[in-house]
Each structure stands twice: as structure tokens, then as C-alpha cells.
Design an enzyme around this catalytic site. Sequence first.
Site, PDB file in Angstrom:
ATOM      1  N   THR A   1       0.848  -1.080  -0.152  1.00 26.84           N
ATOM      2  CA  THR A   1      -0.115   0.070  -0.013  1.00 26.84           C
ATOM      3  C   THR A   1       0.892   1.141   0.185  1.00 26.84           C
ATOM      4  O   THR A   1       0.594   2.361  -0.529  1.00 26.84           O
ATOM      5  CB  THR A   1      -0.955  -0.029   1.327  1.00 26.84           C
TER       6      THR A   1
ATOM      7  N   LEU B   1      -3.092  -8.010   4.041  1.00 25.30           N
ATOM      8  CA  LEU B   1      -1.734  -7.986   4.127  1.00 25.30           C
ATOM      9  C   LEU B   1      -1.114  -6.806   3.507  1.00 25.30           C
ATOM     10  O   LEU B   1       0.172  -6.654   2.918  1.00 25.30           O
ATOM     11  CB  LEU B   1      -1.138  -9.062   3.260  1.00 25.30           C
ATOM     12  N   CYS B   2      -1.938  -5.459   3.216  1.00 21.95           N
ATOM     13  CA  CYS B   2      -1.310  -4.313   3.007  1.00 21.95           C
ATOM     14  C   CYS B   2      -1.034  -4.512   1.361  1.00 21.95           C
ATOM     15  O   CYS B   2       0.050  -3.960   0.934  1.00 21.95           O
ATOM     16  CB  CYS B   2      -0.292  -3.879   3.752  1.00 21.95           C
ATOM     17  N   ASN B   3      -1.403  -5.374   0.650  1.00 26.53           N
ATOM     18  CA  ASN B   3      -1.230  -5.441  -0.853  1.00 26.53           C
ATOM     19  C   ASN B   3      -2.452  -5.736  -1.547  1.00 26.53           C
ATOM     20  O   ASN B   3      -2.717  -6.644  -2.041  1.00 26.53           O
ATOM     21  CB  ASN B   3      -0.329  -6.838  -0.956  1.00 26.53           C
TER      22      ASN B   3
END
Length: 836
Positions: free
Chosen positions: A148, A411-413
Site C-alpha cells: 500500500t 496484508l497491505c497489498n
Amino acid sequence: MTEYTVLKAGLKKQLEEIERLYPDASYNAQVEEFREQEYPQLNGITYLDHAATTLYSSSLIDAVSSDLKKTLFGNPHSLSPSSLETTRRIQDTRVRVLQLFNADPEHFDVVFCGNTTAAIKLVAHAFAARPNNVGSGFQYKVHEDSHTSLVGIRQMATDSQALSSYQMDAFVSSKGTDEFGLMAYPAQSNMTGQRYPLSWAGTLRQNRPGWYTLLDAAGLVTTSPLDLSNVSTAPDFVALSFYKIFGYPDLGGLIVRKASSSILQSRKYFGGGTVSFVMNLFDHPSNDLPHAVRKSGDPHEYLEDGTVPFHSIIALDHAISNHSRLYGNFKKISQHTQALGTLVFKSLKARKHVNGASIVDIYTDNHPSHLTSQGATFAFNLRKSDGSLVGFNDVLKLASVRDIHLRTGGLCNPGGVMKWMDLSAQEMRKNFAEGKRCGDEWDLMNGKPTGAVRVSLGAMSTLDDVARFISFIDEFYVEKTVSCIATELFPPSSNTTKISKISIYPIKSCAAFDIPPSKPWKIMTQGLEYDREFCLIHQGTGKVMDMKMYPKMALIRPFIDLKTQTLSISCKQASTALRIPLDESLPTHSYLITKKCNSKVCGDTVVVQAYSEKRISEWFSDALGVPCTIARYPSAPDGGGRYMKNHLRQANGEIPIALRNESPILIVNRKSLDPINEVISTTGGKLSDISVFRSNIIVDGPQPFDEDKWLELGFRNSNSTIQLLGPCRRCHMICIDQATSERSPEPFVTLSKLRTINGKIYFGQHATFICDSDEQTGSIQIGDEVDINYIDLDTSDTDSGESCSSGNTAITVDTTADTAEPAVKQEAARTSCILQ
Ligand SMILES: *Cc1c(COP(=O)(O)O)cnc(C)c1O
């Protein structure tokens, strides 16, 4: 030999096989030798979250602490001897950092900052502020498998695009002249562990001279070397976090290729230490008469605002020495983690259910035997034998019970999630509209996962960590035989029962108040009187606190005295009990202020009235060691605005529930615990007390799990009825002993094996009160006779639920009424008991 030692011996053989590929891999024995001493924090824990942070060693902390104790370090911006000592250390550490990556200090510089994200932001701000005389704005290309923090740069670009590897390859390989832009990608994906070619940077420079490369190396450097020895092909900017390499200090860095650094001068802001001349004037400066002049030397001189985190930089120096003493070089770590990672990958892939179905989807295009394309981080979701998905949140809960630490979720993706979960933009927005938020518990929506489980290895990981993890997968997720505790095993012997206990929880998540046997207690549509009418809120966040995070709450004991109309609260730590009047209209409530707290209870926002008087907040803060106070939910007749939808057996249905979790009343059958405890006793685990289920009403049903078939319970004495709403989903909160607040794995572990339906773990039944009279209230008492009205199985209303697949048992899963959990609603296409 135990099952575990057999498993581990088998894995050891496989590992030796794999290690042939990696001549430097086998330092397992060494780590095993020093791990207890160097990493005492790992005692009894299986830590598989090195991609989030790896761990610091004891000797590193000792070295830093003894250095800080014996040396005087002044602020580096002065000129005293202590200040010069600090400056000297910082200068030396800067060089050591560059050497770590074979970056020649003549061609590279490192700018210290908070973390990878801060390093990325420095670059983004400079690009966004490019002076107008050379054209404004910039184009941005970012790899789809990015964190992110890289994605966020697009908010500052004039034009941006996410590229697949194939598209990125094509972009860097084709020529272009007159554009100006920034291309960013991770050296290793934080989600999938996939590695991307470092050669993209050099190729881009050759083919598109107006473009720069920002490499996010945070994921890679945890376990792998990064080689910047070739200055002509190296990325222009490399962002990383040192805690991900060494576990400590919490510090980040931006490695800048000096030949590409002038663009960073465009940054607008200047902070202390970054200017060589500055005046306090606020009109517009001209080029001839500037108000401030930025330092012109190396990038760190004009980019490190204010005092650098000098104690952390000094600690970093020790971290580099300590790491090399313990592990040698990065190549060794890389091969060691890769060998273990390959073992994880192969073991998961090889596991099959009893019917031959595979247990896992691993999200990567690559195989871990290719070090250049895959690291020792894997994202995956598990599947049951019928092909249905296991929610990642349930994996997290069970892993926590076994003290296995892993990461789950988005997972911030965002790009990785969309690609691997096959979610379109429309589906992502739909999930958001339905309430999905980053970091929440919704793991399956509309039949697809919203994220994944991630395991990642680090320098100090061992074969034992892998074996513990695989043994956990075998224990809970590989289906071996078909079995299910089903009600037809226990034909009912009678259709009456008795209330054996009534409990309320006046303060949400604190101890129960057991209603005395001789006392009738008021029951209403929203539940039992004074149940969950109060809660504790954290004074920092304003959030309603729960026992999962603060197990000691179980030791705060409320007592309701109806005669004096007071709630008195006691706990071991406090010498005196706290008394709070129950009557909300009393003038003593002058200390009660209304505080709008955006607190969340099961995903709903609630507004509570917090008691602000210091005496009260201090009592609770001292009892728990957390800054908090008690708050009350307005006992308005409508339950204060929180409702559960009741589509199930009542056409017109919204039931007020105030601070209660999901329904007005929770009812359990004491007999259902017996088969669970029988299994626990065969494994030597700790037998459970019925109090862990925190129910309102306990009955001694005719048979275990008879309650799965109940439609209504009629109370003879008060001529009133309780209607069953569906089974209650459980989490690891039931592992907290209500008398001692201690945690143990049971009964959650055994329950998960015997009572998993649709991937969810159930015990007890939600219920609501229906009064036959007009008053809308009734009363119940211990010993009351209860008539059981069963669901008519022959004409079973199929739209109200689904049955356990192993025969026509009547574990009814309510597929519609569970407002707090769309996952249950969506995932009900196939209902099956877990096979063990
Ligand atoms: C951890 C990580 C980040 C974020 O690092 P912070 O220290 O939180 O700024 C970014 N990218 C990748 C690939 C990571 O692994």
C-alpha cells in the site's frame, strides 16, 4: 515416539534432501544451539511472521544497553565532545549500512528515516514538487504486487498505472525519450514472497533516460542480500526498514544513487539541519534574493530533517555487528530460509484430504527452489475436502491457541489481493459497501476470500518451527475420517428440562453475576435485565474493551443489588468495592458525562455515556493496568439502537440487543459439554467449565446437542417463551478460565474438531424472549420447568438453515439471521462438519 517426533524426523530427511541445493544452508544446528539463549522471547512460541518484523537477539540488546550506559551521546547538532562522538558514530554507521549492500559510498548515500514508508514518501514529495520551469507533475508506474505504501504515491502523480510483471518488462524494454516519471516495484512482495528482477532498473535507465526507479527492498532484505555494486544498473532509490533485517532498531533508510539525487532537491519543505542559510521572511523570495538555501552536499544533508534518531542509529551499528557474528553473511541466511521455505511449500502442497482433495491454494507463480523469483514468504488459503474455503480468521484463531504466530488478511497489498483472490473492482467495492474494512474479521465474502494466511521465515527460524506449523495443519486441517458429533447419536429421552443457572454480565467482558437461586429475574425482548448494560472503554482510543485483548477483565466482579439499586464492583487489586447507582435519573449522576464514543461492538458503532469522575476511572485503570473507565449504554426501551435482524422464525424482525454480542440471550445445554470434555480428557488437556461459554441461561437438556433441534422453550411458571435463533459462533475467548483469567488451548481446540460447521465453530444457541402477555416482560428463576418444542424435522423449513452433511442430523446453521457475519450468510451453500 510421539506423532510429532515422527513427523519431524520425516521433515528432517526432506530438509537434508533440499539442502543439497543450497551449500550454505545448513546452519540449523547452530541456531538450535544459540536460540534459547539469544531469543528467549521465542520460548514455546512458533513465530512465522518475519516478513512483518524479524526478531532481535539478546546479545544485541545487551550490547546496545551497555554502550548507552557507558558513553555520553550528545545531540549531533552541537559541537561539544559528546556531540562529536555522536556525529562520528553516525558517520561510521552510514558507511557500514552502504557496505551491507555493496554500495560504494562514493556513488551512494543513505538517508535515515522512520521506516520504508517514510523513505517512499521522501521520494514522492520530491517528484511531486518538481519545479515548474522543467515541467510539472510526473508519471507513475507501479507493480501490481506492491505494498500500500507504494500504491499511495499515485495520489501525487499526474498519471499513474499498475503493471503486471509482463507489462513492466515490456515497459522497461521499449525506448522512450521525452517523458519524466517514476517506476516503483518491490524487490520481494510482502504478500506472496515473489521476487522481481533487479535488472529492470538498469534496463529502464538505458531505454528511458527521463525515468527513475524506486525499489521497495523491505521484503527482500529480511532474508536476502541486495547487491548494489554495479552503479550503472542500480535502482536510483532503495527504501527499506532496518527492523525487518535485525528486529531492532525501529529505523528506516533511503539509499540514494548520488548521480540521480538532484531530483530530491526539489522537495519543498526544509527542516532544521537541512539548510545552509535561512531568514525569517515570509514574502516571496526571488532567485537572486533567496530566503533560504538548501544544503548542497550529499542527499542526507538536505533530507534528514531535525535531529536524526541518533540512539537508533548507534543501535544499528551494533545490530550490523551482532547479525554478522551470529549468522555470517546474508547469503547463508538466504539459503537457510529458502531451504526451510521450500520445505513449507512442499509439505503444504503434498498434503491431501482423505478423499484425495488438495488442502491448499498457495498464491505464487514461482517455486521456492528458484531463489531469484521466490523468497521464504508464502500466502495461501486452506480448503476442506469438499473444496470449500476455510476462513483465514479461523486459521488465525486456532494458530493463536497453539501459540503459532502468523499473519492474515489483506496484508497491505491491494493488487495482490485482487489478483489472487480473483476480485474485480466491482466486487471489492461491493465488499466495502457491505462493511468490509482493512484489518477486520470478515474473511470470506460472496464465496471468495478477502485475504490470505501468510507465513514467513527468518534467520533464526529452525526445522522445529516448520514442523510445529505442519503438525498444526495436520491436526486441524487435514481431514482423515468422517466424524461429527451429531444429535441423532443421542435420541432425546424427554421433552422437558429445567433451568439450572442464570447469569448476567452487567459489564461487558467482565465476570458474570450469577442470579441467586431464589430470585426471579426480569426478562425482556432485549434480554435479561442489566445484562451488558455497562462496558469499559479505553481512554486513549474510546473503544469498548474486550476480554480477548484484556483477559484480566474476567477478574472484575460486578454485583447487582436490587434493594439498594446499586451495581457494586470488586476485584482483588482494589481494597474497596466501587458502587454505581443503577437508577439513571438520580442526581448522583452529575459526574456522568455523555461522551460520544465511536466504539465498536461486533462491527456496530455505539454511543455510550462514559463516567468521567477520576475516582471511578482510576479504580478501573488500577485494576487492569490500562487507562480506562466504565461507560453505560442508555437503557432506553429500544435497547439504544443496536438491533439484530431476525429473519429466521419471526416475520417482523428487528430485536434490540444493546451491548450484547449478537443476540439478546445466549443459552447453553450443560450436557453438550460432556462429550467435549470426554475427548479433552483422552488428550490430557484441561477440562472445561461451562462458565467459559458465558451464557445467560444454562439448562440440563435431555441429551448433548439436543439444543440444535430446539425451536422454542416454554417456561411453565411465567407462561412465556424463548425462541431459538441459531447456533453461536465461537472464538478463542472461550479459552479464558473465568475464575483465574488464565488461557489454555481448550475447549477451543477440541470444539474446533467436533463442532465445526461451514468452517465456523459453534456452541450454544442464540435466543430471544417472546412474551405472551402485553407487558413485554416476564421473569425466570433457577429450577423453572421448561417445555421443549422441537423443530419439525420432516417438514424442515429448508430456507431457515442447513443440516450437517453427515446424515440428516439437525445441527441447524442459521444462514440468514446472523447480521454481524455476512460470511456465514454467504458461505452456506454447503454445510458440512469437519472431518477429523
Ligand atoms: C514491510 C514492508 C513495507 C512497509 O514497511 P514499513 O516499515 O511499515 O514502512 C513496505 N513494503 C514491503 C515489501 C514490506 O515488506
